[in-house]
Design a protein around this motif. Sequence first.
Motif, short mmCIF file in Angstrom:
data_model
loop_
_atom_site.label_atom_id
_atom_site.label_comp_id
_atom_site.label_asym_id
_atom_site.label_seq_id
_atom_site.Cartn_x
_atom_site.Cartn_y
_atom_site.Cartn_z
N GLU A 32 64.55 10.46 -64.79
CA GLU A 32 63.31 10.63 -66.02
C GLU A 32 62.28 10.07 -66.98
O GLU A 32 61.62 9.87 -66.84
N ASP A 34 61.68 7.80 -64.93
CA ASP A 34 61.20 7.40 -63.41
C ASP A 34 59.14 8.17 -63.69
O ASP A 34 58.58 7.97 -63.91
N PHE A 35 59.75 9.59 -64.11
CA PHE A 35 58.95 10.26 -64.17
C PHE A 35 57.91 9.72 -65.64
O PHE A 35 56.96 10.41 -65.65
N ASP A 36 58.44 9.61 -66.95
CA ASP A 36 57.98 9.34 -67.95
C ASP A 36 56.90 7.81 -67.73
O ASP A 36 55.66 7.85 -67.90
N LEU A 38 55.56 7.38 -64.33
CA LEU A 38 54.52 7.38 -63.93
C LEU A 38 53.85 9.04 -64.67
O LEU A 38 51.77 8.75 -64.55
N LYS A 39 53.59 9.54 -65.45
CA LYS A 39 52.97 9.74 -66.21
C LYS A 39 52.10 8.98 -67.11
O LYS A 39 50.46 9.62 -67.33
N SER A 40 52.79 7.95 -67.70
CA SER A 40 52.21 7.11 -68.61
C SER A 40 50.79 6.59 -66.90
O SER A 40 49.90 6.48 -68.16
N ARG A 41 51.08 6.26 -66.31
CA ARG A 41 50.83 5.80 -65.41
C ARG A 41 48.89 6.30 -65.03
O ARG A 41 48.49 5.72 -65.26
N LEU A 42 49.59 7.76 -65.18
CA LEU A 42 48.68 9.35 -64.41
C LEU A 42 47.74 8.78 -65.84
O LEU A 42 46.50 8.98 -65.50
N SER A 43 48.38 8.56 -67.54
CA SER A 43 47.28 9.11 -68.43
C SER A 43 46.31 7.60 -68.42
O SER A 43 45.38 8.10 -68.87
#
Length: 234
Positions: A32, A34-36, A38-43
């Motif tokens: 979870e 790791d997913f957060d 990655l989501k932050s980097r994409l944003s």
Amino acid sequence: MSNKINYYTERLSNIKSRGLFKNPEKIYQNKELDFDFLKSRLSNSGNSIIHKKENNLNSLKNSYIIKNPYILIDKKEKQCENIAREIKYKSETLIKDKEIQLNKIKESYSIKNPYNLIDKKEKQCENIALEIKYKSETLIKDKEIQLNKIKESYSIKNPNHIINLKSQKFIENFNKLEILNPLSTLKRGYTLVKVDGHYISKSKNLKKGDKIEVEFSDGTINTEVLNKHKNQID
């Protein structure tokens, strides 16, 4: 059968001892996180791209060409006018130069007086013809003189004398060849010695026991070297 049961029992124990079965909640929490991340980097990356494109769009909206499109059109029109004036000037200059050349040709002596040009060419042809005639007559006279000299020469008037000289020269050369002829040497009492088909000129090239071939004027004999005697003159 018991060996297989023991093997699979041992493998099941190894699988149960792994962290996935001991702490599944911890593994889920790590995934979870790791997913957060990655989501932050994409944003952040998407926001950065959007911000950059907005800046480019604002710069384009505020550019001089967009705010003043007629100025760009005027600039292009001036460029076209300059090109048109340059083409017109160059074409007029070229036409004037060609007109000057044409007038020079029209005013030239050859065009105004074509018969004079024809007379000039006729005179040139006549001069060439006279020159050819003179050179040919001179060449014919020279050849006639050479022919008369040949006719009056001693060789033509006395061909038998030339034949006699040639015959005498032929006989002299024949006699020289006859002297060099090895058959003439044999006729005078000399012999030729050969070993294995090769002529021998000195006794030192022979040894006791050699089979030799002695050639006379009327035939050959085969013999053997019994002894060698050195010539006292040598």
